[in-house]
Scaffold this active site. Structure first.
Site, PDB file in Angstrom:
ATOM      1  N   SER A   1       0.829  -1.214   0.000  1.00 18.19           N
ATOM      2  CA  SER A   1       0.000   0.000   0.000  1.00 18.19           C
ATOM      3  C   SER A   1       0.857   1.255   0.000  1.00 18.19           C
ATOM      4  CB  SER A   1      -0.951   0.010   1.193  1.00 18.19           C
ATOM      5  OG  SER A   1      -0.268  -0.295   2.361  1.00 18.19           O
TER       6      SER A   1
ATOM      7  N   HIS B   1      -3.399  -3.711  -5.470  1.00 19.02           N
ATOM      8  CA  HIS B   1      -3.654  -3.213  -4.117  1.00 19.02           C
ATOM      9  C   HIS B   1      -5.117  -3.375  -3.714  1.00 19.02           C
ATOM     10  CE1 HIS B   1      -3.868   0.357  -1.141  1.00 19.02           C
ATOM     11  NE2 HIS B   1      -3.463  -0.718  -0.518  1.00 19.02           N
TER      12      HIS B   1
ATOM     13  N   GLU C   1      -6.805  -1.578  -6.817  1.00 21.03           N
ATOM     14  CA  GLU C   1      -5.983  -0.723  -7.668  1.00 21.03           C
ATOM     15  C   GLU C   1      -4.953  -1.576  -8.416  1.00 21.03           C
ATOM     16  OE1 GLU C   1      -6.052   3.368  -5.016  1.00 21.03           O
ATOM     17  OE2 GLU C   1      -4.567   1.844  -4.519  1.00 21.03           O
TER      18      GLU C   1
ATOM     19  N   ASN D   1      -5.371   6.037  -1.180  1.00 21.15           N
ATOM     20  CA  ASN D   1      -4.649   6.583  -0.034  1.00 21.15           C
ATOM     21  C   ASN D   1      -4.140   7.997  -0.296  1.00 21.15           C
ATOM     22  OD1 ASN D   1      -5.123   4.414   1.559  1.00 21.15           O
ATOM     23  ND2 ASN D   1      -3.154   3.441   1.199  1.00 21.15           N
TER      24      ASN D   1
HETATM   25  P1  NAI Z   1      -0.125  -9.323   8.152  1.00 27.44           P
HETATM   26  O1  NAI Z   1       0.908  -8.977   9.141  1.00 27.44           O
HETATM   27  O2  NAI Z   1      -1.515  -9.610   8.616  1.00 27.44           O
HETATM   28  O3  NAI Z   1       0.381 -10.591   7.309  1.00 27.44           O
HETATM   29  C1  NAI Z   1       1.648 -10.665   6.713  1.00 27.44           C
HETATM   30  C2  NAI Z   1       2.046 -12.143   6.624  1.00 27.44           C
HETATM   31  O4  NAI Z   1       3.221 -12.212   5.843  1.00 27.44           O
HETATM   32  C3  NAI Z   1       2.363 -12.755   7.967  1.00 27.44           C
HETATM   33  O5  NAI Z   1       1.613 -13.945   8.118  1.00 27.44           O
HETATM   34  C4  NAI Z   1       3.861 -13.052   7.922  1.00 27.44           C
HETATM   35  O6  NAI Z   1       4.233 -14.233   8.582  1.00 27.44           O
HETATM   36  C5  NAI Z   1       4.080 -13.183   6.422  1.00 27.44           C
HETATM   37  N1  NAI Z   1       5.432 -12.899   5.975  1.00 27.44           N
HETATM   38  C6  NAI Z   1       6.240 -11.892   6.372  1.00 27.44           C
HETATM   39  N2  NAI Z   1       7.386 -11.917   5.675  1.00 27.44           N
HETATM   40  C7  NAI Z   1       7.290 -12.961   4.807  1.00 27.44           C
HETATM   41  C8  NAI Z   1       8.145 -13.478   3.792  1.00 27.44           C
HETATM   42  N3  NAI Z   1       9.328 -12.945   3.547  1.00 27.44           N
HETATM   43  N4  NAI Z   1       7.716 -14.548   3.079  1.00 27.44           N
HETATM   44  C9  NAI Z   1       6.522 -15.100   3.322  1.00 27.44           C
HETATM   45  N5  NAI Z   1       5.672 -14.653   4.268  1.00 27.44           N
HETATM   46  C10 NAI Z   1       6.049 -13.587   4.997  1.00 27.44           C
HETATM   47  O7  NAI Z   1      -0.106  -8.144   7.073  1.00 27.44           O
HETATM   48  P2  NAI Z   1      -1.298  -7.591   6.158  1.00 27.44           P
HETATM   49  O8  NAI Z   1      -2.048  -6.570   6.889  1.00 27.44           O
HETATM   50  O9  NAI Z   1      -2.016  -8.740   5.549  1.00 27.44           O
HETATM   51  O10 NAI Z   1      -0.456  -6.838   5.031  1.00 27.44           O
HETATM   52  C11 NAI Z   1       0.260  -7.506   4.040  1.00 27.44           C
HETATM   53  C12 NAI Z   1       0.598  -6.559   2.913  1.00 27.44           C
HETATM   54  O11 NAI Z   1      -0.597  -5.980   2.407  1.00 27.44           O
HETATM   55  C13 NAI Z   1       1.515  -5.401   3.278  1.00 27.44           C
HETATM   56  O12 NAI Z   1       2.305  -5.106   2.167  1.00 27.44           O
HETATM   57  C14 NAI Z   1       0.525  -4.281   3.536  1.00 27.44           C
HETATM   58  O13 NAI Z   1       1.087  -3.009   3.338  1.00 27.44           O
HETATM   59  C15 NAI Z   1      -0.508  -4.567   2.477  1.00 27.44           C
HETATM   60  N6  NAI Z   1      -1.839  -4.026   2.732  1.00 27.44           N
HETATM   61  C16 NAI Z   1      -2.405  -4.109   3.980  1.00 27.44           C
HETATM   62  C17 NAI Z   1      -3.681  -3.599   4.192  1.00 27.44           C
HETATM   63  C18 NAI Z   1      -4.337  -3.681   5.537  1.00 27.44           C
HETATM   64  O14 NAI Z   1      -5.308  -2.970   5.754  1.00 27.44           O
HETATM   65  N7  NAI Z   1      -3.889  -4.528   6.440  1.00 27.44           N
HETATM   66  C19 NAI Z   1      -4.446  -2.950   3.106  1.00 27.44           C
HETATM   67  C20 NAI Z   1      -3.776  -2.997   1.827  1.00 27.44           C
HETATM   68  C21 NAI Z   1      -2.510  -3.496   1.677  1.00 27.44           C
END
Ligand code: NAI
Length: 507
Positions: free
Chosen positions: A122, A143, A155, A193
């Site tokens: 994001s 996104h 997006e 955003n």
């Molecule tokens: P989260 O923390 O809930 O999940 C991330 C997962 O990725 C975790 O289970 C972690 O163990 C895993 N992980 C971390 N490094 C890793 C790697 N190198 N290889 C494989 N798995 C790995 O995070 P969330 O909220 O789901 O966000 C994920 C992505 O989505 C980020 O880039 C965030 O910026 C983006 N995003 C998040 C939003 C939100 O509202 N939470 C909205 C839009 C985008």
């Protein structure tokens, strides 16, 4: 790219976002592979999907056969190598550039050279994530918003080295999954955003100037301006641990563009742990999850001896006279107020003090009323006083303008009240997104309408109000405050001056 049909989707990172995307993809008939460096996260994601699908079946939204078939398409993986035959791999891992780049490199060694590699980032640049890739043309931004199954917009972001055919394929995939795709350039904040800056940042600026309290600003944005939530409710929902860094990041990525200047209010509150709902206290306090509203003062039982409405703005004069007449009040005629009259002014982008000075009026009797939006369309009215306005005049105006039961908020003097300044900033920022060709005007409106839940897209909102009126608010605010954050976007001033819709693209 030889094949762009995406039937097998790998998802790396199965947290909040990864599992939501897995759900809509599997429901759309794709085979979904799940991988996470934390194996428990994969198991948890699969369990979550099983529970969610069971709930949907219980509610009759899908059949139990569908639920079982959908779940059977979700395949947990113990190693990244199991993504080898995926048509596309989407990463939703931790938001760190070097970790994402490292993952792209690992994936390129595993998947076919024509497989798409998408990022759900994001805040990072897609171009930057693609740097170092062997085939950067296939790296694309995709996104989604949280919660994915309910937020029906996505997006599609073309990095500088991206192959447009890849973005085209994602548009088709989004529709297949029941989502509305919007397409944009790789610029900070993408569309949603970026467009969302106006509400929070200008709300904070108004609060910082002491114009009104948090709850008053929220009430005005909801009931006068027609938004589902005001800026402080929204920040409490998102949490300042998320919103404040995003505000700082977008401001800095645009090299201190004044339109995006954050506020120390959120910096201090974040440090103090007042994050919002998740900590039980933010701009509001929460008891058992319920927002606690500050007590509101009763409507004063007062009326002015008589009312005179300034003719400085013929439009404002006509609107207020019509409102008063409907309330059974006949305002004074004549070019000047009588000695005891309440003086009502209708500024656009100016404060009440400047109106009093410019029009040679007695500031102790001046009260301004916000006329940007038609009274018939609003469920709240905003009044504004000068520092000299007497309590009697203020209370008389409050009692008068609330006498038909519509709630009134009285704020302190402000260039642009509350609704005028926030709404105009929202329209201006969206106009500048269009000006920078980050996305088409219709995609900007779609993205904001679906992604932020605004009643209308920001450009359509500007059209509904009247681009000339929005321009007048901004020009007056810029002149009065000297703050470049209010300078109108060329997109807005050209179209407003030519009498065109803000959705007009060049031929
Ligand atoms: P989260 O923390 O809930 O999940 C991330 C997962 O990725 C975790 O289970 C972690 O163990 C895993 N992980 C971390 N490094 C890793 C790697 N190198 N290889 C494989 N798995 C790995 O995070 P969330 O909220 O789901 O966000 C994920 C992505 O989505 C980020 O880039 C965030 O910026 C983006 N995003 C998040 C939003 C939100 O509202 N939470 C909205 C839009 C985008």
């Amino acid at each position: 790219m030889s094949t762009l049909t995406i039937d097998t989707l790998g998802i790396v990172g199965t947290g909040a976002m990864g599992r939501g995307i897995a759900q809509i993809a599997a429901q759309a008939g794709l085979t979904v592979r799940l991988f996470d460096t934390n194996p428990q996260a994969v198991a948890a994601a699969r369990q979550y999907l099983q529970d969610t699908l069971a709930k949907l079946a219980d509610k009759g939204k899908i059949s139990s056969d569908d639920a079982a078939a959908t779940l059977s398409r979700v395949q947990p993986c113990g190693a990244l190598e199991e993504m080898a035959d995926c048509d596309m791999v989407l990463e939703a891992i931790v938001e760190r550039l070097e970790v994402k780049r490292d993952l792209v490199a690992k994936l390129e060694a595993i998947v076919r050279p024509d497989a798409v590699i998408a990022s759900n980032t994001s805040s990072l640049s897609i171009t930057a994530i693609a740097v170092g890739a062997k085939h950067p043309g296939r790296v694309v931004g995709y996104h989604f918003f949280n919660p994915v199954p309910l937020m029906k917009v996505v997006e599609v972001i073309d990095g500088l080295s991206g192959d447009p055919a890849v973005g085209d394929a994602l548009l088709a995939l989004s529709r297949r999954m029941g989502h509305t795709p919007v397409r944009c350039k790789d610029m900070p904040g993408f569309i949603v955003n970026h467009a969302g800056r106006g509400m929070n940042i200008e709300g904070l600026k108004a609060a910082q100037e002491g114009v009104a309290g948090f709850a008053d600003i929220d009430a005005i944005m909801r009931e006068q301006a027609g938004f589902r939530m005001g800026p402080f409710e929204l920040m409490d929902l998102t949490g300042l641990d998320v919103s404040h860094p995003v505000m700082e990041s977008i401001y800095n990525q645009f090299y201190q563009e004044p339109r995006y200047r954050p506020s120390p209010i959120t910096a201090i509150r974040q440090v103090g742990g007042l994050l919002g709902r998740k900590t039980g206290a933010g701009f509001y306090r929460y008891v058992d999850g319920q927002k606690q509203l500050p007590a509101t003062a009763p409507v004063p039982d007062a009326r002015p001896a008589s009312v005179w409405v300034s003719r400085d703005s013929e439009r404002g004069h006509a609107m207020v006279v019509k409102l008063l007449t409907a309330m059974g009040v006949t305002p004074e005629g004549g070019n000047a107020p009588s000695a005891d009259a309440l003086i009502v002014v209708t500024p656009l982008g100016l404060d009440a003090t400047t109106c009093a000075l410019q029009q040679g009026l007695d500031a102790s009797r001046v009260v301004a009323i916000d006329t940007l939006l038609p009274f018939e369309a609003t469920k709240r009215r905003t009044l504004m006083t000068t520092p000299a306005t007497s309590a009697a005049m203020r209370d008389g105006a409050h009692g008068l303008f609330a006498s038909d039961g519509v709630p009134v908020t009285v704020i302190r003097d402000s260039a642009g009240f509350v609704a005028q300044r926030i709404v105009s900033c929202i329209v201006n920022i969206a106009s500048d997104i269009a000006q920078q060709r980050i996305a088409t005007p219709s995609d900007i409106d779609l993205a904001v309408n679906l992604g932020l839940g605004y009643p209308k897209g920001p450009l359509a909102l500007g059209d509904a109000i009247g681009p000339q009126l929005v321009l007048e608010v901004l020009r007056n605010m810029e002149r009065l405050t000297g703050d470049m954050r209010y300078r109108p976007s060329p997109w807005l001033w050209r179209r407003a001056s030519l009498g065109l819709s803000l959705l007009t693209e060049e031929a």
